[in-house]
Design a protein around this motif. Sequence first.
Motif, mmCIF file in Angstrom:
data_model
loop_
_atom_site.group_PDB
_atom_site.id
_atom_site.type_symbol
_atom_site.label_atom_id
_atom_site.label_comp_id
_atom_site.label_asym_id
_atom_site.label_seq_id
_atom_site.Cartn_x
_atom_site.Cartn_y
_atom_site.Cartn_z
ATOM 1 N N LEU A 120 -14.742 -17.605 -14.045
ATOM 2 C CA LEU A 120 -13.436 -16.721 -13.557
ATOM 3 C C LEU A 120 -12.557 -15.921 -14.360
ATOM 4 C CD1 LEU A 120 -12.297 -19.548 -10.807
ATOM 5 C CD2 LEU A 120 -14.143 -17.435 -10.530
ATOM 6 N N GLY A 121 -12.879 -16.306 -15.683
ATOM 7 C CA GLY A 121 -11.868 -15.810 -16.724
ATOM 8 C C GLY A 121 -10.267 -16.016 -16.432
ATOM 9 N N LEU A 122 -10.194 -17.008 -16.245
ATOM 10 C CA LEU A 122 -8.589 -17.546 -16.000
ATOM 11 C C LEU A 122 -7.585 -17.425 -17.481
ATOM 12 C CD1 LEU A 122 -9.293 -20.753 -13.788
ATOM 13 C CD2 LEU A 122 -8.958 -18.293 -12.879
ATOM 14 N N PRO A 123 -6.645 -17.015 -17.228
ATOM 15 C CA PRO A 123 -5.951 -17.038 -18.702
ATOM 16 C C PRO A 123 -5.165 -18.387 -18.610
ATOM 17 C CG PRO A 123 -4.437 -16.284 -16.504
ATOM 18 C CD PRO A 123 -6.157 -16.639 -15.974
ATOM 19 N N GLN A 124 -4.703 -18.334 -19.806
ATOM 20 C CA GLN A 124 -4.095 -19.568 -20.385
ATOM 21 C C GLN A 124 -2.862 -20.126 -19.336
ATOM 22 O OE1 GLN A 124 -5.039 -21.833 -22.578
ATOM 23 N NE2 GLN A 124 -6.638 -20.492 -23.149
ATOM 24 N N GLY A 125 -2.680 -21.242 -19.287
ATOM 25 C CA GLY A 125 -1.638 -21.819 -18.162
ATOM 26 C C GLY A 125 -2.000 -21.798 -16.907
ATOM 27 N N ARG A 126 -3.195 -21.553 -16.517
ATOM 28 C CA ARG A 126 -3.656 -21.662 -15.147
ATOM 29 C C ARG A 126 -4.808 -22.271 -15.326
ATOM 30 N NH1 ARG A 126 0.600 -19.506 -14.674
ATOM 31 N NH2 ARG A 126 1.024 -17.726 -13.602
ATOM 32 N N PHE A 127 -5.291 -23.037 -13.838
ATOM 33 C CA PHE A 127 -6.446 -23.883 -13.673
ATOM 34 C C PHE A 127 -6.992 -23.621 -12.335
ATOM 35 C CE2 PHE A 127 -3.017 -26.370 -11.967
ATOM 36 C CZ PHE A 127 -3.803 -27.221 -10.734
ATOM 37 N N LEU A 128 -8.137 -23.959 -12.009
ATOM 38 C CA LEU A 128 -8.640 -24.049 -10.929
ATOM 39 C C LEU A 128 -8.461 -25.373 -10.079
ATOM 40 C CD1 LEU A 128 -10.534 -22.402 -8.717
ATOM 41 C CD2 LEU A 128 -12.461 -23.423 -10.046
ATOM 42 N N ALA A 129 -7.802 -25.162 -9.178
ATOM 43 C CA ALA A 129 -7.315 -26.280 -8.135
ATOM 44 C C ALA A 129 -8.455 -26.771 -7.158
ATOM 45 C CB ALA A 129 -6.056 -25.926 -7.545
ATOM 46 N N TYR A 130 -8.834 -25.548 -6.446
ATOM 47 C CA TYR A 130 -9.856 -25.842 -5.378
ATOM 48 C C TYR A 130 -10.574 -24.627 -5.240
ATOM 49 C CZ TYR A 130 -6.365 -29.518 -4.210
ATOM 50 O OH TYR A 130 -5.535 -30.544 -4.070
ATOM 51 N N VAL A 131 -11.845 -25.028 -4.647
ATOM 52 C CA VAL A 131 -12.908 -23.820 -4.159
ATOM 53 C C VAL A 131 -13.035 -23.765 -2.714
ATOM 54 C CG1 VAL A 131 -14.886 -22.661 -4.555
ATOM 55 C CG2 VAL A 131 -13.710 -23.861 -6.560
ATOM 56 N N LEU A 132 -12.752 -22.732 -2.058
ATOM 57 C CA LEU A 132 -13.098 -22.826 -0.850
ATOM 58 C C LEU A 132 -14.457 -21.805 -0.408
ATOM 59 C CD1 LEU A 132 -11.688 -23.738 1.977
ATOM 60 C CD2 LEU A 132 -10.671 -21.472 2.201
ATOM 61 N N SER A 133 -15.577 -22.300 -0.088
ATOM 62 C CA SER A 133 -16.754 -21.450 0.482
ATOM 63 C C SER A 133 -16.433 -20.966 1.790
ATOM 64 C CB SER A 133 -18.039 -22.440 0.494
ATOM 65 O OG SER A 133 -17.873 -23.787 1.141
ATOM 66 N N VAL A 134 -17.061 -19.888 1.869
ATOM 67 C CA VAL A 134 -16.930 -18.908 3.008
ATOM 68 C C VAL A 134 -17.914 -18.381 3.496
ATOM 69 C CG1 VAL A 134 -15.595 -17.101 4.227
ATOM 70 C CG2 VAL A 134 -14.151 -18.364 2.293
ATOM 71 N N GLY A 135 -18.225 -18.528 4.877
ATOM 72 C CA GLY A 135 -19.444 -17.750 5.404
ATOM 73 C C GLY A 135 -19.901 -18.311 6.911
ATOM 74 N N TYR A 136 -20.758 -17.780 7.502
ATOM 75 C CA TYR A 136 -21.196 -17.966 8.959
ATOM 76 C C TYR A 136 -21.879 -19.163 9.067
ATOM 77 C CZ TYR A 136 -19.265 -13.476 9.988
ATOM 78 O OH TYR A 136 -18.687 -12.442 10.280
ATOM 79 N N PRO A 137 -21.666 -20.306 9.933
ATOM 80 C CA PRO A 137 -22.388 -21.526 9.759
ATOM 81 C C PRO A 137 -23.922 -21.486 10.039
ATOM 82 C CG PRO A 137 -20.060 -21.657 10.968
ATOM 83 C CD PRO A 137 -20.536 -20.249 10.664
ATOM 84 N N ALA A 138 -24.593 -22.032 9.508
ATOM 85 C CA ALA A 138 -26.065 -22.143 9.528
ATOM 86 C C ALA A 138 -26.398 -22.947 10.868
ATOM 87 C CB ALA A 138 -26.687 -22.457 8.415
ATOM 88 N N ASP A 139 -25.735 -24.157 11.086
ATOM 89 C CA ASP A 139 -26.471 -24.815 11.980
ATOM 90 C C ASP A 139 -25.852 -24.198 13.560
ATOM 91 O OD1 ASP A 139 -23.522 -25.103 11.667
ATOM 92 O OD2 ASP A 139 -23.471 -27.627 11.410
ATOM 93 N N ARG A 140 -24.597 -23.954 13.707
ATOM 94 C CA ARG A 140 -24.266 -23.726 15.294
ATOM 95 C C ARG A 140 -22.834 -22.726 14.845
ATOM 96 N NH1 ARG A 140 -22.572 -28.758 13.974
ATOM 97 N NH2 ARG A 140 -20.745 -29.475 14.599
ATOM 98 N N PRO A 141 -22.516 -22.132 15.877
ATOM 99 C CA PRO A 141 -21.454 -21.249 15.584
ATOM 100 C C PRO A 141 -20.141 -22.233 15.752
ATOM 101 C CG PRO A 141 -22.888 -20.211 17.230
ATOM 102 C CD PRO A 141 -23.340 -21.481 16.819
ATOM 103 N N LEU A 142 -18.911 -21.904 15.152
ATOM 104 C CA LEU A 142 -17.873 -22.815 15.579
ATOM 105 C C LEU A 142 -17.312 -22.387 16.943
ATOM 106 C CD1 LEU A 142 -15.695 -21.544 12.569
ATOM 107 C CD2 LEU A 142 -16.990 -23.685 12.832
ATOM 108 N N ALA A 143 -17.021 -23.952 17.481
ATOM 109 C CA ALA A 143 -16.608 -23.918 18.724
ATOM 110 C C ALA A 143 -15.625 -24.922 18.810
ATOM 111 C CB ALA A 143 -17.726 -24.093 19.934
ATOM 112 N N VAL A 144 -14.774 -25.178 19.946
ATOM 113 C CA VAL A 144 -13.862 -26.259 19.963
ATOM 114 C C VAL A 144 -14.605 -27.695 20.195
ATOM 115 C CG1 VAL A 144 -12.311 -27.515 21.655
ATOM 116 C CG2 VAL A 144 -12.003 -24.851 21.262
ATOM 117 N N ILE A 145 -14.120 -28.703 19.300
ATOM 118 C CA ILE A 145 -14.618 -29.731 19.050
ATOM 119 C C ILE A 145 -14.246 -30.893 19.977
ATOM 120 C CG2 ILE A 145 -15.247 -31.672 17.600
ATOM 121 C CD1 ILE A 145 -14.786 -29.770 15.388
#
Length: 278
Positions: free
Chosen positions: A236-261
């Motif tokens: 990511l080319g992060l500057p000094q004094g910064r760190f990667l806290a979390y990663v959030l993957s994003v995309g359309y679900p392969a198993d089934r569309p999102l619906a109320v659980i």
Amino acid sequence: MGAGAVRSAHAREVNTVANSRVRARPQDLSKRRLLQITRQARHTAAKDRTFKTAVRIRERPAEHVAAAPRHLLWSSRTPVGHRDVGTIQICLICCRHGDAVEAQNEVMETWDALRARRNVRKFTAQPVPEDALDRILEAGRRSPSASNWQPWDFVLVTDRPQLVELAKVWQGAGHVAGAAAAISIVAPVPKDDRQSALLQFDLGQATYAMTVAAADLGVGTGHAAAADQEQARAVLGLPQGRFLAYVLSVGYPADRPLAVIDRLNRRPFDEVVHRGRW
């Protein structure tokens, strides 16, 4: 697939699912005829256990329809689409032999998005539109934080080789490699324990805001920690004094569309909620 092809696919699907003899385009059908089609579609779905179809028709003001985002998911074996019919919207949700496809033509209600959000680990190859990604990121930017210090920066990654490398920051981040995009949540290195505690709380709020905003668009998300900061800095080319806290993957679900659980694996409400005293 172009807009014309989507409309043609939708017309074929309406006629096929509803077993209708009418060969008119959906936008030319009357509200009464559309209601007939929904009843026929439900009847067809009830008879065929391998093909479950839900047809929703909603009436909304024309300006709301025009402003609604257009996000389409489809399978090559089961083409579907959507089309506005004046102030009428038709939405087909089809499942054939386990393949989940959805035509989504409206924004979820907030309560539905909250209840539909789930962790997604496998994604389709369909890219997420840029305006949808911007909307998800904007949800994170708008999140509250202690004294409004806004300790976050977001690095959006959509390049496949870069996603593969980003997935190496944590042993449980493999899903990042197969996502359409990833949001890297970057933060300043905390100065002390108090700031560290505030940071985790605020980053959690930003992360959750983005997951709900994504669910509102029918987009799935999956979060991961980041242990290998050297790998994160290289990718990511992060500057000094910064760190990667979390990663959030994003995309359309392969198993089934999102619906109320409906069946949620959570502790019972009355066990969790205490009123006045423990």
